[in-house]
Design a protein around this motif. Sequence first.
Motif, mmCIF file in Angstrom:
data_model
loop_
_atom_site.group_PDB
_atom_site.id
_atom_site.type_symbol
_atom_site.label_atom_id
_atom_site.label_comp_id
_atom_site.label_asym_id
_atom_site.label_seq_id
_atom_site.Cartn_x
_atom_site.Cartn_y
_atom_site.Cartn_z
ATOM 1 N N ARG A 199 0.800 -1.240 -0.025
ATOM 2 C CA ARG A 199 0.016 0.050 -0.193
ATOM 3 C C ARG A 199 0.890 1.424 0.081
ATOM 4 O O ARG A 199 0.658 2.328 -0.785
ATOM 5 N N GLU A 200 1.750 1.224 0.822
ATOM 6 C CA GLU A 200 2.780 2.488 0.950
ATOM 7 C C GLU A 200 3.544 2.703 -0.414
ATOM 8 O O GLU A 200 3.708 3.863 -0.843
ATOM 9 N N LEU A 201 3.987 1.594 -0.940
ATOM 10 C CA LEU A 201 4.778 1.710 -2.304
ATOM 11 C C LEU A 201 3.796 2.069 -3.320
ATOM 12 O O LEU A 201 4.174 2.975 -4.262
ATOM 13 N N GLY A 202 2.641 1.525 -3.284
ATOM 14 C CA GLY A 202 1.714 2.020 -4.410
ATOM 15 C C GLY A 202 1.082 3.370 -4.194
ATOM 16 O O GLY A 202 0.800 4.067 -5.240
ATOM 17 N N GLU A 203 1.125 3.831 -3.117
ATOM 18 C CA GLU A 203 0.698 5.335 -2.976
ATOM 19 C C GLU A 203 1.798 6.322 -2.589
ATOM 20 O O GLU A 203 1.442 7.462 -2.475
ATOM 21 N N MET A 204 2.958 5.920 -2.601
ATOM 22 C CA MET A 204 4.300 6.502 -2.114
ATOM 23 C C MET A 204 3.771 7.384 -0.829
ATOM 24 O O MET A 204 3.768 8.480 -0.794
ATOM 25 N N GLY A 205 3.348 6.500 0.081
ATOM 26 C CA GLY A 205 2.464 7.068 1.361
ATOM 27 C C GLY A 205 3.554 7.758 2.419
ATOM 28 O O GLY A 205 4.751 7.864 2.206
ATOM 29 N N LYS A 206 2.847 8.525 2.900
ATOM 30 C CA LYS A 206 3.496 9.391 3.957
ATOM 31 C C LYS A 206 4.404 8.855 4.909
ATOM 32 O O LYS A 206 5.572 8.986 5.201
ATOM 33 N N ILE A 207 3.870 7.495 5.353
ATOM 34 C CA ILE A 207 4.900 6.746 6.466
ATOM 35 C C ILE A 207 6.146 6.540 5.766
ATOM 36 O O ILE A 207 7.082 6.430 6.388
ATOM 37 N N LEU A 208 5.979 5.962 4.477
ATOM 38 C CA LEU A 208 7.078 5.452 3.637
ATOM 39 C C LEU A 208 8.056 6.670 3.607
ATOM 40 O O LEU A 208 9.414 6.663 3.778
ATOM 41 N N LYS A 209 7.714 7.568 3.031
ATOM 42 C CA LYS A 209 8.413 8.960 2.971
ATOM 43 C C LYS A 209 9.097 9.362 4.093
ATOM 44 O O LYS A 209 10.202 9.686 4.377
ATOM 45 N N GLU A 210 8.408 9.271 5.242
ATOM 46 C CA GLU A 210 8.985 9.809 6.548
ATOM 47 C C GLU A 210 10.022 8.841 7.227
ATOM 48 O O GLU A 210 10.929 9.149 7.928
ATOM 49 N N HIS A 211 9.834 7.509 6.844
ATOM 50 C CA HIS A 211 10.546 6.655 7.723
ATOM 51 C C HIS A 211 11.613 5.643 6.686
ATOM 52 O O HIS A 211 11.482 4.347 6.895
ATOM 53 N N ILE A 212 11.704 6.255 5.520
ATOM 54 C CA ILE A 212 12.627 5.472 4.498
ATOM 55 C C ILE A 212 13.727 4.819 5.161
ATOM 56 O O ILE A 212 14.307 3.843 4.596
ATOM 57 N N GLN A 213 14.432 5.502 6.164
ATOM 58 C CA GLN A 213 15.587 4.996 6.576
ATOM 59 C C GLN A 213 15.270 3.849 7.422
ATOM 60 O O GLN A 213 16.140 2.750 7.025
ATOM 61 N N LEU A 214 14.113 3.435 7.948
ATOM 62 C CA LEU A 214 13.842 2.176 8.669
ATOM 63 C C LEU A 214 13.596 1.181 7.487
ATOM 64 O O LEU A 214 14.216 -0.012 7.750
ATOM 65 N N PHE A 215 13.050 1.293 6.448
ATOM 66 C CA PHE A 215 12.848 0.714 5.360
ATOM 67 C C PHE A 215 14.321 0.149 4.757
ATOM 68 O O PHE A 215 14.524 -1.018 4.264
ATOM 69 N N SER A 216 15.097 1.140 4.679
ATOM 70 C CA SER A 216 16.202 0.793 3.977
ATOM 71 C C SER A 216 17.239 -0.009 4.770
ATOM 72 O O SER A 216 18.324 -0.637 4.354
ATOM 73 N N THR A 217 17.169 -0.120 6.208
ATOM 74 C CA THR A 217 17.990 -1.201 6.907
ATOM 75 C C THR A 217 17.564 -2.382 6.569
ATOM 76 O O THR A 217 18.444 -3.245 6.952
ATOM 77 N N CYS A 218 16.460 -2.965 5.862
ATOM 78 C CA CYS A 218 16.235 -4.246 5.393
ATOM 79 C C CYS A 218 17.423 -4.548 4.519
ATOM 80 O O CYS A 218 17.716 -5.749 4.178
ATOM 81 N N LEU A 219 17.897 -3.690 3.772
ATOM 82 C CA LEU A 219 19.102 -3.781 2.589
ATOM 83 C C LEU A 219 20.265 -4.261 3.202
ATOM 84 O O LEU A 219 21.016 -5.133 2.616
ATOM 85 N N THR A 220 20.462 -3.817 4.300
ATOM 86 C CA THR A 220 22.081 -3.784 4.949
ATOM 87 C C THR A 220 22.712 -5.124 5.016
ATOM 88 O O THR A 220 23.793 -5.431 4.708
ATOM 89 N N PRO A 221 21.871 -6.242 5.484
ATOM 90 C CA PRO A 221 22.609 -7.460 5.703
ATOM 91 C C PRO A 221 22.885 -7.958 4.378
ATOM 92 O O PRO A 221 23.840 -8.602 4.228
ATOM 93 N N ILE A 222 21.982 -7.738 3.282
ATOM 94 C CA ILE A 222 22.249 -8.523 1.969
ATOM 95 C C ILE A 222 23.273 -7.554 1.365
ATOM 96 O O ILE A 222 24.186 -8.199 0.724
ATOM 97 N N GLU A 223 23.455 -6.195 1.632
ATOM 98 C CA GLU A 223 24.619 -5.571 0.789
ATOM 99 C C GLU A 223 25.806 -6.077 1.452
ATOM 100 O O GLU A 223 26.864 -6.318 0.614
#
Length: 163
Positions: free
Chosen positions: A74-98
């Motif tokens: 839902r957030e990705l589809g709507e480029m939601g407010k929560i996604l924009k405000e907390h993008i750093q939290l979402f980005s931490t999912c990538l760190t172990p893979i990186e």
Amino acid sequence: ADSAGVNKALLFYYFDSKDNLYYSILKKSLNNFITALKNAASSSSDVVEQLKQVMLVIPAQMEKEKYLTRILMRELGEMGKILKEHIQLFSTCLTPIEEIIKKGIHQNIFRPLDPHLTAISLISIMKNLSLRKMLFGEPSIKEIFQHTSQLILNGLLISTNPE
């Protein structure tokens, strides 16, 4: 509030708004997801095995944390407010893979591809296959893992002979 068996006033005592309640649920689910990724990434000293473990965890966690998958879609589809405000939290999912990708490149096991873009690609492929499983009941987690591990490892490994 009703499905949780608590009074609405009690919810608003702890969460002063619906947005804060929503974010709290999202943060808890994401933290569970990140913990599972980190545990999988540290399960072996072999980068190929680490990556395989991560690829097993992603669809399993997405199935376990169904609300997270729905919220993210839902957030990705709507480029939601929560996604924009907390993008750093979402980005931490990538760190172990990186980190696995960087280590594999350094050890001359993986091709010198961009670790960040590779992590995004991996998460995106598995998220979409996991969403398909949620919607249509297929492919299975085993099929998601087998397909994605072959696709990713054949593109990453210098010697394309994954186990």
